[in-house]
Design a protein around this motif. Structure first.
Motif, PDB file in Angstrom:
ATOM      1  N   VAL A   1      55.079  17.100  55.285  1.00  0.00           N
ATOM      2  CA  VAL A   1      54.637  17.941  56.208  1.00  0.00           C
ATOM      3  C   VAL A   1      55.225  19.591  56.167  1.00  0.00           C
ATOM      4  O   VAL A   1      54.339  20.479  56.172  1.00  0.00           O
ATOM      5  CB  VAL A   1      54.889  17.483  57.572  1.00  0.00           C
ATOM      6  CG1 VAL A   1      54.152  18.525  58.801  1.00  0.00           C
ATOM      7  CG2 VAL A   1      54.170  16.136  57.976  1.00  0.00           C
TER       8      VAL A   1
ATOM      9  N   SER B   1      56.071  21.048  53.370  1.00  0.00           N
ATOM     10  CA  SER B   1      55.499  21.582  52.163  1.00  0.00           C
ATOM     11  C   SER B   1      54.152  22.052  52.364  1.00  0.00           C
ATOM     12  O   SER B   1      53.723  23.277  52.234  1.00  0.00           O
ATOM     13  CB  SER B   1      55.518  20.633  51.178  1.00  0.00           C
ATOM     14  OG  SER B   1      56.840  20.229  50.852  1.00  0.00           O
ATOM     15  N   GLU B   2      53.520  21.289  53.282  1.00  0.00           N
ATOM     16  CA  GLU B   2      52.061  21.644  53.706  1.00  0.00           C
ATOM     17  C   GLU B   2      52.172  22.785  54.408  1.00  0.00           C
ATOM     18  O   GLU B   2      51.257  23.941  54.200  1.00  0.00           O
ATOM     19  CB  GLU B   2      51.485  20.567  54.363  1.00  0.00           C
ATOM     20  CG  GLU B   2      50.965  19.266  53.441  1.00  0.00           C
ATOM     21  CD  GLU B   2      50.401  18.214  54.017  1.00  0.00           C
ATOM     22  OE1 GLU B   2      50.136  18.483  55.535  1.00  0.00           O
ATOM     23  OE2 GLU B   2      49.917  17.385  53.463  1.00  0.00           O
ATOM     24  N   THR B   3      52.883  23.014  55.552  1.00  0.00           N
ATOM     25  CA  THR B   3      52.816  24.125  56.379  1.00  0.00           C
ATOM     26  C   THR B   3      53.592  25.414  55.952  1.00  0.00           C
ATOM     27  O   THR B   3      53.266  26.356  55.988  1.00  0.00           O
ATOM     28  CB  THR B   3      53.685  23.715  57.808  1.00  0.00           C
ATOM     29  OG1 THR B   3      55.265  23.205  57.471  1.00  0.00           O
ATOM     30  CG2 THR B   3      53.111  22.485  58.742  1.00  0.00           C
TER      31      THR B   3
ATOM     32  N   GLU C   1      50.761  26.697  53.924  1.00  0.00           N
ATOM     33  CA  GLU C   1      49.797  27.580  54.777  1.00  0.00           C
ATOM     34  C   GLU C   1      50.453  28.843  55.308  1.00  0.00           C
ATOM     35  O   GLU C   1      49.532  29.871  55.407  1.00  0.00           O
ATOM     36  CB  GLU C   1      49.509  26.493  55.884  1.00  0.00           C
ATOM     37  CG  GLU C   1      48.678  25.257  55.717  1.00  0.00           C
ATOM     38  CD  GLU C   1      48.308  24.491  56.729  1.00  0.00           C
ATOM     39  OE1 GLU C   1      48.822  24.826  57.829  1.00  0.00           O
ATOM     40  OE2 GLU C   1      47.817  23.339  56.677  1.00  0.00           O
TER      41      GLU C   1
END
Length: 359
Positions: free
Chosen positions: A178, A180-182, A185
């Motif tokens: 999570v 890494s994704e945020t 973004e």
């Protein structure tokens, strides 16, 4: 005898009641007059604040017009254009060099501004989410470390400790994913916001330079209008009788109230064709909108501003903007207070009139 005394007593009570009502009514009238006077004073002070605000805004707009990279907003540009009180038409040189009207440039600036501020909001939300996931990741790491320590301390409950370690590690892996994704973004939003920020600065400069040319043309009287005829022939009327060259224009030798004297030479080229791929993001599209016809106004436009003048103008612009905000708040406060006082005065006046009619 007793009946006569009763009548006298009754008449005396009624007279006392009327006297009391008159005193109450007079007090309400006096209070109403006082409130109306206070309301007029507040509104007069608000009018003086608005007058000062108008002077400050005019001074700030002129300073922004003559200061490169002054972050001229679309609202400021519209006010400057309206204040020139000249038709927003294109001259012969504008037609030859494919220049647009100032209004269309301001509209484009407004769109870029809206996209930039929206992207800034998205960036703030992404940053907050990034901070939350960072804190969650930190907590997950703490939990994993605690589980490892529990394994060492509780050798008698090795199986339970190993299960706890496995679950916390799984949570850590999930949180890492999570995170890494945020993080991606967040970094993307930062990049897009910076890109739109640069595009906004360029668009602001284009509009500011266009307004400078419009004002200079107004001072020279070089205005042209284009009309059509029934046979399709276009007739061009030059008001000053002088056709400006498509590549060279002279400015006035000095502009009162600014530190921008001198002469400017400008050359323009036809706009270059641009296009977008199907994979372009909304931010890329707005960036390309801000950069369309980049050579259109971005040719060398020597405004003879040295670094000290620009820095001084920037400081004055910041001071004027701060003063505008203070005056706007003061005007709103005074107007609100004046309206409340007028309302109270009207209510007291109505009560006094009601008492008078009842009597």
């Amino acid at each position: 005898g007793s009946a006569g005394v009763g009548q006298v007593w009754k008449a005396a009570m009624e007279a006392a009641k009327r006297a009391g009502n008159n005193l109450n009514r007079q007090a309400m009238v006096d209070k109403s007059i006082e409130l109306e006077s206070r309301a007029q004073n507040e509104l007069a002070q608000a009018e003086r604040v608005r007058a000062e605000l108008s002077v400050i805004m005019e001074k700030r707009l002129q300073l922004a017009l003559y200061t490169p990279n002054s972050a001229l907003s679309s609202q400021d540009a519209s006010q400057l254009l309206d204040g020139m009180n000249v038709p927003d038409t294109r001259t012969i040189a504008d037609l030859v060099q494919l220049r647009k009207t100032i209004s269309s440039e301001i509209d484009a600036l407004e769109k870029v501004e809206a996209s930039y501020y929206l992207k800034c909001d998205e960036r703030i939300e992404a940053e907050q989410e990034f901070q939350r996931t960072t804190e969650a990741l930190r907590q997950a790491k703490i939990n994993a470390d605690s589980a490892l320590m529990a394994e060492k301390r509780a050798r008698q409950a090795l199986k339970a400790a190993q299960e706890l370690v496995g679950s916390t590690r799984a949570a850590l892996d999930d949180q890492n994913a999570v995170f890494s994704e945020t993080e991606a973004e967040f970094l993307q939003s930062v990049e897009e916001a910076e890109k739109l920020g640069h595009a906004l600065e360029r668009r602001q400069e284009r509009v500011r330079k266009a307004l400078r040319r419009k004002e200079e043309a107004m001072l020279r009287g070089d205005y042209t209008t284009t009309t059509g005829s029934s046979d399709g022939v276009v007739t061009t009327i030059i008001d000053s009788g002088v056709v400006p060259g498509p590549a060279t224009m002279e400015q006035p030798t000095s502009v009162p109230g600014t530190s921008i004297p001198g002469k400017a030479t400008a050359t323009a080229t036809a706009p270059a064709a641009t296009g977008t791929s199907s994979s372009s993001t909304a931010a890329d599209e707005m960036y390309m909108l801000a950069d369309d016809d980049e050579d259109y106004y971005d040719y060398d436009y020597d405004e003879t501003c040295d670094a000290d003048d620009i820095e001084c103008n920037m400081r004055q612009l910041e001071e004027l903007r701060n003063r505008e905000n203070v005056l706007l708040a003061e005007n709103a406060r005074l107007e609100s207070r004046g309206r409340r006082l007028q309302s109270r005065a009207s209510k007291l006046r109505a009560r006094a009139d009601f008492v008078e009619r009842r009597e």
